[in-house]
Design an enzyme around this catalytic site. Structure first.
Site, PDB file in Angstrom:
ATOM      1  CE  LYS A  44      -0.267  -0.416   4.985  1.00 29.55           C
ATOM      2  NZ  LYS A  44      -0.994  -0.056   6.184  1.00 29.55           N
ATOM      3  NE  ARG A  55      -5.763   0.435  12.145  1.00 28.88           N
ATOM      4  CZ  ARG A  55      -4.609   0.183  11.515  1.00 28.88           C
ATOM      5  NH1 ARG A  55      -3.626   1.051  11.571  1.00 28.88           N
ATOM      6  NH2 ARG A  55      -4.414  -0.925  10.856  1.00 28.88           N
ATOM      7  CE1 TYR A  77      12.930  32.114   3.057  1.00 24.09           C
ATOM      8  CE2 TYR A  77      13.027  29.727   2.840  1.00 24.09           C
ATOM      9  CZ  TYR A  77      12.737  30.978   2.313  1.00 24.09           C
ATOM     10  OH  TYR A  77      12.241  31.067   1.039  1.00 24.09           O
ATOM     11  CG  MET A 132       8.990  23.705  -1.102  1.00 20.75           C
ATOM     12  SD  MET A 132       7.715  24.620  -1.980  1.00 20.75           S
ATOM     13  CE  MET A 132       6.889  25.473  -0.673  1.00 20.75           C
TER      14      MET A 132
HETATM   15  C1  LIG Z   1      -3.815  -4.617   8.619  1.00 20.69           C
HETATM   16  C2  LIG Z   1      -2.342  -4.533   8.337  1.00 20.69           C
HETATM   17  N1  LIG Z   1      -1.621  -5.668   8.229  1.00 20.69           N
HETATM   18  C3  LIG Z   1      -0.298  -5.650   7.987  1.00 20.69           C
HETATM   19  C4  LIG Z   1       0.384  -4.459   7.843  1.00 20.69           C
HETATM   20  C5  LIG Z   1       1.874  -4.474   7.618  1.00 20.69           C
HETATM   21  O1  LIG Z   1       2.562  -3.964   8.720  1.00 20.69           O
HETATM   22  P1  LIG Z   1       4.157  -3.850   8.726  1.00 20.69           P
HETATM   23  O2  LIG Z   1       4.498  -2.824   7.691  1.00 20.69           O
HETATM   24  O3  LIG Z   1       4.464  -3.381  10.101  1.00 20.69           O
HETATM   25  O4  LIG Z   1       4.689  -5.177   8.413  1.00 20.69           O
HETATM   26  C6  LIG Z   1      -0.317  -3.264   7.951  1.00 20.69           C
HETATM   27  C7  LIG Z   1       0.404  -1.996   7.821  1.00 20.69           C
HETATM   28  O5  LIG Z   1       0.187  -1.019   8.442  1.00 20.69           O
HETATM   29  C8  LIG Z   1      -1.716  -3.299   8.208  1.00 20.69           C
HETATM   30  O6  LIG Z   1      -2.423  -2.175   8.311  1.00 20.69           O
END
Ligand SMILES: Cc1ncc(COP(=O)(O)O)c(C=O)c1O
Length: 351
Positions: A36, A122, A243, A291
């Site tokens: 992701k 969560r 700055y 920046m």
């Molecule tokens: C539900 C879930 N599983 C697994 C992971 C992977 O975690 P990590 O990057 O600590 O291995 C994440 C990442 O935030 C997550 O949200």
């Protein structure tokens, strides 16, 4: 001195896909690689993760699943995040599995992983009766939970979450389901958390889930960050850089200007609070981060020339700057350092 080893480029993240492959291969059990947020800022890494042995890919959003399909990835996909109705349609269209803790989602997708919240607080349901009811649906293919303190060795909450999840899985009693819980820290810390699959993100990029040294777990950092020396000037005692004049030369010194800044994700909190590598040596960043520029004190290092490569994360000779070091200086975690590199930083993938 030799010329700069890379042709100068203003802001370049180099990503070693071989390192990602090896990190994946190093992780235990069946691997779901978490890619992701544009691969935690590393760009297109899905194929390298699959080449390293991952059999699943996980993302947070339906749009990320669609992007993987558009890129020709045909592996099993898991969308882990919350979904609006439009997101859910998109995830199903991308032939991704989704995570559910409500009837609405559980009934609308062909392949569902029920998320039982054992203490992350969560997403997921903390209602065991509801989780058991959802887990009985015929389209459920997986059971999952997520740990909140796996990166804190010795923490009792981790053990309590694990025990709660084990008891839930036993109560569901469907051995055909894919059971998964472990993030990188759990995967490296406790084989009891592995179940049928581990969901690892940070470790596949060669960063340490315990925020110290990835080498301690035989992980290789995949990303390095580079810029170049755009100007070198001599400062007299009392002259200031940047700055707000937050730094003034105490004695005559050389100062290099490097054309990278918070617009690239090199955060302003690193002002007077980071080192960079030039010609294999550490030099301190001085003055406020702008920046588009930072300034670096060279002391008497008069061999530094315009065009020299600057490494902000990565290795030059014997010196290394880890994302973990940068994170520590900012009071944050390594995840945020690579995710925070902006779109203005070109990603170059190599093997
Ligand atoms: C539900 C879930 N599983 C697994 C992971 C992977 O975690 P990590 O990057 O600590 O291995 C994440 C990442 O935030 C997550 O949200």
């Amino acid at each position: 001195m030799p010329a700069a080893s890379l042709s100068p480029e203003r802001a370049l993240a180099r990503i070693d896909l071989g390192a990602i492959e090896r990190n994946c291969a190093r992780l235990p059990g069946e691997l779901c690689a978490v890619v992701k947020a544009d691969g935690y800022g590393h760009g297109a890494v899905a194929e390298a993760a699959l080449a390293g042995g991952a059999s699943w890919l996980a993302v947070a959003t339906a749009d990320e699943a669609r992007a993987l399909r558009d890129a020709g990835i045909d592996a099993r996909l898991l969308v882990m995040g919350a979904l609006t109705r439009a997101d859910l349609r998109m995830a199903v269209h991308a032939d991704a599995d989704v995570v559910a803790w409500t009837d609405e989602v559980a009934e609308a997708a062909p392949r569902v992983h029920v998320k039982f919240d054992t203490g992350m607080g969560r997403l997921g349901t903390t209602d065991r009766a509801r989780a058991l009811r959802l887990a009985a649906h015929s389209n459920v293919v997986g059971l999952m939970t997520h740990f909140s303190t796996a990166d804190e060795p010795g923490d009792e909450h981790f053990a309590a979450q694990l025990a709660e999840f084990i008891s839930f899985v036993e109560r569901v009693g469907r051995p055909e389901l894919t059971v998964h819980a472990a993030n990188s820290a759990a995967a490296l810390r406790d084989p009891a958390s592995h179940f049928d699959m581990v969901r690892c993100g940070i470790a596949i990029y060669g960063m340490d889930p315990f925020h110290e040294d990835p080498a301690a777990h035989e992980l290789e950092p995949a990303l390095s960050l580079h810029s170049y020396v755009a100007a070198v000037r001599r400062f007299e005692a009392g002259e200031s850089a940047g700055y707000g004049r937050t730094w003034r030369a105490e004695r005559p010194t050389w100062v290099a200007t490097i054309p990278i800044g918070y617009g690239d994700g090199w955060r302003r909190g690193l002002s007077n609070n980071a080192d960079v590598l030039i010609r294999g040596r550490r030099h301190p960043l001085v003055g406020a981060i702008s920046m588009d520029n930072i300034t670096v004190a060279l002391g008497d290092a008069t061999d530094v020339e315009v065009g020299d490569e600057v490494t902000l994360i990565g290795r030059q000779g014997r010196e290394q700057i880890l994302a973990e070091e940068v994170a520590r200086r900012l009071g944050t975690i390594n995840y945020e350092i690579t995710c925070g590199l902006s779109a203005r930083v070109r990603r170059e993938h190599f093997r």
